[in-house]
Design an enzyme around this catalytic site. Structure first.
Site, PDB file in Angstrom:
ATOM      1  N   ASP A  89       9.879  -7.671   1.108  1.00 37.64           N
ATOM      2  CA  ASP A  89      10.144  -9.098   1.327  1.00 37.64           C
ATOM      3  C   ASP A  89      11.435  -9.539   0.646  1.00 37.64           C
ATOM      4  O   ASP A  89      12.280 -10.197   1.270  1.00 37.64           O
ATOM      5  CB  ASP A  89       8.938  -9.950   0.896  1.00 37.64           C
ATOM      6  CG  ASP A  89       8.460  -9.646  -0.507  1.00 37.64           C
ATOM      7  OD1 ASP A  89       8.853  -8.600  -1.069  1.00 37.64           O
ATOM      8  OD2 ASP A  89       7.683 -10.449  -1.057  1.00 37.64           O
ATOM      9  N   ASP A  90      11.636  -9.156  -0.598  1.00 40.56           N
ATOM     10  CA  ASP A  90      12.863  -9.533  -1.305  1.00 40.56           C
ATOM     11  C   ASP A  90      14.097  -8.958  -0.618  1.00 40.56           C
ATOM     12  O   ASP A  90      15.126  -9.631  -0.500  1.00 40.56           O
ATOM     13  CB  ASP A  90      12.827  -9.024  -2.750  1.00 40.56           C
ATOM     14  CG  ASP A  90      11.957  -9.898  -3.632  1.00 40.56           C
ATOM     15  OD1 ASP A  90      11.531 -10.990  -3.187  1.00 40.56           O
ATOM     16  OD2 ASP A  90      11.686  -9.488  -4.778  1.00 40.56           O
ATOM     17  N   GLU A 139      -4.447  -2.923  -8.414  1.00 42.96           N
ATOM     18  CA  GLU A 139      -3.535  -2.919  -9.565  1.00 42.96           C
ATOM     19  C   GLU A 139      -3.302  -4.308 -10.129  1.00 42.96           C
ATOM     20  O   GLU A 139      -3.251  -4.498 -11.345  1.00 42.96           O
ATOM     21  CB  GLU A 139      -2.200  -2.295  -9.136  1.00 42.96           C
ATOM     22  CG  GLU A 139      -1.187  -2.152 -10.259  1.00 42.96           C
ATOM     23  CD  GLU A 139       0.139  -1.568  -9.779  1.00 42.96           C
ATOM     24  OE1 GLU A 139       0.882  -1.073 -10.626  1.00 42.96           O
ATOM     25  OE2 GLU A 139       0.427  -1.621  -8.566  1.00 42.96           O
ATOM     26  N   ASP A 161       2.583  -1.812  -0.083  1.00 41.20           N
ATOM     27  CA  ASP A 161       1.581  -2.817  -0.453  1.00 41.20           C
ATOM     28  C   ASP A 161       0.970  -3.509   0.762  1.00 41.20           C
ATOM     29  O   ASP A 161      -0.102  -4.107   0.656  1.00 41.20           O
ATOM     30  CB  ASP A 161       2.208  -3.892  -1.355  1.00 41.20           C
ATOM     31  CG  ASP A 161       2.593  -3.349  -2.719  1.00 41.20           C
ATOM     32  OD1 ASP A 161       2.311  -2.173  -2.990  1.00 41.20           O
ATOM     33  OD2 ASP A 161       3.184  -4.112  -3.502  1.00 41.20           O
ATOM     34  N   ARG A 208      16.855  -1.078  -6.913  1.00 41.71           N
ATOM     35  CA  ARG A 208      16.248  -2.410  -6.840  1.00 41.71           C
ATOM     36  C   ARG A 208      17.247  -3.537  -7.104  1.00 41.71           C
ATOM     37  O   ARG A 208      16.850  -4.657  -7.391  1.00 41.71           O
ATOM     38  CB  ARG A 208      15.097  -2.491  -7.851  1.00 41.71           C
ATOM     39  CG  ARG A 208      13.938  -1.571  -7.505  1.00 41.71           C
ATOM     40  CD  ARG A 208      12.806  -1.653  -8.527  1.00 41.71           C
ATOM     41  NE  ARG A 208      11.735  -0.729  -8.195  1.00 41.71           N
ATOM     42  CZ  ARG A 208      10.780  -0.972  -7.319  1.00 41.71           C
ATOM     43  NH1 ARG A 208      10.743  -2.121  -6.693  1.00 41.71           N
ATOM     44  NH2 ARG A 208       9.846  -0.075  -7.065  1.00 41.71           N
ATOM     45  N   GLY A 214      11.122   0.223  -3.766  1.00 46.91           N
ATOM     46  CA  GLY A 214      10.337   1.450  -3.883  1.00 46.91           C
ATOM     47  C   GLY A 214      10.250   2.195  -2.574  1.00 46.91           C
ATOM     48  O   GLY A 214      10.253   1.587  -1.503  1.00 46.91           O
ATOM     49  N   TYR A 249     -21.169  11.065 -12.856  1.00 44.64           N
ATOM     50  CA  TYR A 249     -20.028  10.266 -13.302  1.00 44.64           C
ATOM     51  C   TYR A 249     -19.794   9.022 -12.441  1.00 44.64           C
ATOM     52  O   TYR A 249     -19.945   9.059 -11.228  1.00 44.64           O
ATOM     53  CB  TYR A 249     -18.733  11.090 -13.262  1.00 44.64           C
ATOM     54  CG  TYR A 249     -18.689  12.224 -14.241  1.00 44.64           C
ATOM     55  CD1 TYR A 249     -18.766  11.987 -15.618  1.00 44.64           C
ATOM     56  CD2 TYR A 249     -18.573  13.537 -13.802  1.00 44.64           C
ATOM     57  CE1 TYR A 249     -18.719  13.033 -16.521  1.00 44.64           C
ATOM     58  CE2 TYR A 249     -18.524  14.591 -14.704  1.00 44.64           C
ATOM     59  CZ  TYR A 249     -18.599  14.337 -16.063  1.00 44.64           C
ATOM     60  OH  TYR A 249     -18.554  15.372 -16.948  1.00 44.64           O
ATOM     61  N   LYS A 271       9.476  -2.795   5.158  1.00 41.65           N
ATOM     62  CA  LYS A 271       8.904  -1.703   4.393  1.00 41.65           C
ATOM     63  C   LYS A 271       8.111  -2.228   3.211  1.00 41.65           C
ATOM     64  O   LYS A 271       8.558  -3.164   2.555  1.00 41.65           O
ATOM     65  CB  LYS A 271      10.032  -0.814   3.854  1.00 41.65           C
ATOM     66  CG  LYS A 271       9.566   0.225   2.866  1.00 41.65           C
ATOM     67  CD  LYS A 271      10.338   0.226   1.548  1.00 41.65           C
ATOM     68  CE  LYS A 271      10.148  -1.047   0.746  1.00 41.65           C
ATOM     69  NZ  LYS A 271      10.548  -0.933  -0.675  1.00 41.65           N
ATOM     70  N   THR A 272       6.971  -1.710   2.942  1.00 40.53           N
ATOM     71  CA  THR A 272       6.299  -1.760   1.642  1.00 40.53           C
ATOM     72  C   THR A 272       4.908  -1.182   1.756  1.00 40.53           C
ATOM     73  O   THR A 272       4.150  -1.532   2.649  1.00 40.53           O
ATOM     74  CB  THR A 272       6.211  -3.171   1.025  1.00 40.53           C
ATOM     75  OG1 THR A 272       5.243  -3.130  -0.030  1.00 40.53           O
ATOM     76  CG2 THR A 272       5.742  -4.216   2.006  1.00 40.53           C
TER      77      THR A 272
END
Lengths: 570, 570
Positions: A188-189, A330, A222, A158, A97, A261, A219-220
């Site tokens: 990581d992968d 998530e 996350d 990917r 991604g 709300y 990179k990520t």
């Protein structure tokens, strides 16, 4: 055509006012590279840090050449390179991604390689490497992508390079294009793939019998690719979390403006809750769920619902507040032990009865699956709303995983909170909105932090290539003290996991540690944030001016920084 | 506690790095106010612009005092005020949905009123005015909210002041607090309310027999409160559209990075498509739907679907592109004539058979309603997916309107495009994601444009109060030439609509005009944007640096500007 219309037409293709100006933004550069204007190649020396995991022996057997060469020792900068290396041909690709700053990694490599080496871009990720889709990246290309977001200059995919045939295809690409090095910019992968390729291409590829170097860049969005003391964070995390935090801050401001709300916000991040923790620290919402804590405390779904419902009731009864924000990671649902047990058995049942399951019409599947579940799991399964059941039975991704991003956890939680309030506190008002912040954050223009970090990662990769290194992932450490280029031997990070009957080499995902400083700070403040509005808005990311130079709060806390200022180049 | 943790705790309650810095940002000020550092009260003079509508005579009869006083003549600045007015007591409130810059309107009023007049804030919108929830706004308050987003300093609500009892309550609040003026910061309905109150409070309220002034400020992120040549835009529009455009730009970048998804993005905006048009101009996506054009061309739902499907097919067949972005205005569905006819009859059927309809179980309602529809409408109704049917039969809002924001138009369109592709071009790949950008955009930190615009709107309101004016809405025109404070007589904008058997005075919503320069420019470019990626990213909103000073592209085009630079204060 009016003058203005002509100007606006000129802004097509990444030439907005912002994009034009941000390309000119000077970037701080680690002093190791000699000069910010003309960064130089550097030499590398061993540090006293030798990496090991529980599986180091197995890994050494599988990666004999790489481990023999690196000794799993971390390298640091050691002055400027003694001689100028030229004529190297290097191919770089994006994998997985997108994340902000990838373009700057390319720019940093290009800058360090200089005019007497050649940088190629690989179109379309690892698949493009298999197909040999290379083109030369020019200085003009680099100037056009500097400080811009996304991976669109090259594209990504990917594809995992796993089979013997795929390895041969990579080898063929190396031979066809006479490559000296490959750079894989990914998570990581993807960095695992880099190490596998480094070993495979270690020797005997080129006409003179030498090999092809393979290097990785972390990179990520996350943030789960971290190595304590060595790799403070993966790139893209700061930009994505600042985008999400701005939006969450806007919504917090909206809740207090409209005062009616509760907003449930799900935040991207496959497993780890780093993104959610960072957004919580930036914005201070009423309730934040951290998956790792849920797992550690073995919280049930009911306990989570109760925690949120208590916040809703207390804020109303004590402060008259009918509004609030709940942040939901998530991946949460997979960290709830009872759900986890259910999911595990569901995966098994669906896999073992795949043919029968697939043959059934959708409406018959829940009963079929339920009949094969253990009693406790069947009960939990039966208690979930129909839309969640349908999600749990939906298609798996290419790794055979449940696509957790499709599960509306934010809706599930708010529905269950509402049901609980109706039963226990029917006088407490509870109107809700739901959000999922995901794709919006992956391709934004990089923050100054990500722009500087990736520029220096790219310079480090370039320097490693010219220094003849292979099998390393580049890092920039020392964020609070000028920035220090490091090279982390990938084999030193590997554990071995048994998947589908095969050994897989994996870099363990860095999860949120409950004892880490960032988590401890969050825990110390969250009761206050739940009790009454304490929120702040980090605002839009600034590339100029007094608010531009900040690093992620989680990183600053965990690194023991004395302020949010990052000090690369100082 | 660490130094950093202590710093982070200090950032709670709107004291992030950004929020602390942005409060110090100097704001450009129209030269009419004499000095940016110490803006002065100004005198007002008549322009040659006299406003009229088709219903001016009816309006004059209903608002005799206001119209007699203003003559519906627009006022402009006419030098500094000859004498200093002091001792005025002014109450300001927010009305309707929040929008960026509201706080700066308060700051501008406060600044202009100075220390010898008193500004009160009204808590909780018009309802707070009825209840007399006033508190004095201090200089410290103003300093703390300058350049911050949202309406959270006062809160807001949507109460319409309509009944005789409500008018009396307002009068009582005026008497209790000895008010001289009320400022209503809101959209078209709120400004209508301001005019009704101005007339009602025109005389005989205070002990000396004088009245209470009422003034309006033009707010709405929808951008549908505009008066050609007089009011270039409502405040909050620029910030909301820049937030949405940044996100849309990020997603466009993501589509070209991942190269496999079509994203359907619905954008907030009850009726008009100004927001969608602005985001399209900022980002250049493949397909943008403009409700007003759909209505003007009497496009069917099928024709819209065909337009999108054609773009999907052409991009794939001609350029190999499997990705794109479609922008969908929130109100679209009501602008499709055939849907509009269906909705109108649906509203009638539900209203006329309310008791029977409500008594039915949900699953029986579609058939019941269908049996009462005309044949063509019943056919269309029957062709819609179940989830859309359920939405169309969902609860109405407090004005009896369908809550269009609940209809997943973006999902409906993508489902129908998919069905069409399956039937007509099954080899064309079509994977989708869906978004609704709404609440994220209302409370963001204001752009420099909105910050400056609202600061000057506030100064203008303050000056109108000290000049003794009532029944006007403040405006700042001349965005390309220094900025000119204007006062627009609200009665000059009114038309009369018959609603629920009563005359209602309404400011006609400014819709996108197909002949306007902004729409013409969009039309001239959209084929190119559909054919191949041309997108740009406006990036995050900058408050400092070379990309900060921009106005909305639609406004710049429609105002005939020669660049995007706004020139307030120059």
């Amino acid at each position: 055509m009016s003058t203005l219309a002509a100007q606006l037409e000129q802004m097509e293709n990444h030439r907005s006012v912002f994009e034009n100006e941000v390309r000119k933004l000077p970037l701080p550069t680690c002093t190791a590279f000699g000069s910010a204007a003309a960064p130089q190649a550097i030499a590398f020396a061993a540090t006293d840090r030798v990496l090991s995991t529980r599986d180091s022996a197995t890994v050494a057997a599988r990666f004999p050449q790489s481990v023999a060469a690196s000794g799993n020792v971390v390298l640091r900068a050691d002055g400027l390179a003694p001689t100028r290396v030229s004529g190297k041909r290097v191919a770089a690709l994006f994998s997985g991604g997108p994340a902000a700053g990838g373009h700057n990694v390319l720019c940093g490599i290009k800058k360090l390689l200089g005019a007497d080496n050649t940088l190629f871009g690989v179109k379309g990720g690892p698949k493009g490497l298999l197909q040999g889709k290379l083109f030369e990246i020019t200085d003009a290309d680099a100037a056009s992508i500097l400080n811009t977001g996304g991976f669109d200059f090259l594209g990504t995919d990917r594809t995992k390079i796993k089979t013997a045939e795929q390895f041969e295809q990579v080898k063929q690409t190396c031979i066809t294009h006479n490559l000296d090095a490959i750079v894989i910019i990914g998570g990581d992968d993807s960095n695992t793939n880099a190490a596998l390729l480094a070993e495979f291409l270690y020797t005997g590829i080129k006409a003179d019998g030498s090999g092809v170097q393979v290097l990785g860049a972390p990179k990520t969005i996350d943030g789960d690719l971290q190595v304590p003391g060595l790799l403070p964070i993966s790139f893209g995390f700061d930009t994505a979390t600042r985008i999400y935090a701005e939006l969450a801050g806007n919504i917090l401001q909206d809740t207090r403006s409209s005062v009616k709300y509760w907003h449930f916000i799900k935040l991207m991040g496959r497993s780890a809750s780093h993104v959610t923790l960072e957004v919580a620290l930036q914005t201070k919402p009423a309730v934040t769920l951290i998956s790792e804590e849920v797992a550690a405390k073995k919280m049930s779904l009911g306990a989570i619902v109760e925690q949120i419902a208590n916040a809703v009731v207390d804020r109303y009864k004590n402060k008259g507040l009918k509004h609030g924000v709940v942040l939901v990671p998530e991946g949460l649902i997979e960290f709830i032990p009872e759900i986890n047990a259910l999911l595990a058995e569901l995966n098994d049942v669906v896999a073992h009865h795949a043919e029968a399951f697939t043959a059934l019409p959708a409406e018959a599947r829940p009963a079929f699956v339920s009949s094969h579940l253990a009693a406790a799991n069947a009960t939990l399964f039966g208690s979930l709303p129909a839309y969640i059941v349908n999600m749990l039975l939906a298609e798996r991704d290419s790794h055979g995983n449940l696509q957790v991003s499709l599960i509306p956890t934010e809706q599930l939680l708010s529905d269950m909170v509402r049901a609980r309030l109706v039963a226990t506190a029917p006088d407490v008002p509870f109107s809700t909105h739901h959000h999922f912040f995901g794709y919006e954050g992956r391709c934004g223009a990089p923050t100054l932090f990500d722009a500087a970090y990736t520029w220096n990662l790219g310079l480090t990769v370039g320097a490693l290539i010219l220094a003849g290194k292979t099998g390393y992932m580049a890092s920039v450490s020392g964020l609070t003290s000028g920035g220090e280029p490091l090279a982390i031997p990938l084999t030193g990070l590997f554990n071995v996991e048994r998947r589908h009957g095969q050994d897989e080499y994996v870099i363990e995902k860095a999860l949120v540690r409950t004892e880490a400083a960032a988590m401890q700070f969050f825990v110390s403040r969250r009761a206050a944030w739940a009790a009454d509005d304490c929120f702040a808005s980090p605002g839009p990311r600034q590339l100029w001016g007094p608010a531009a130079r900040q690093m992620p709060m989680t990183v600053a806390l965990n690194e023991g920084a004395d302020s949010l200022l990052f000090k690369i180049g100082e």
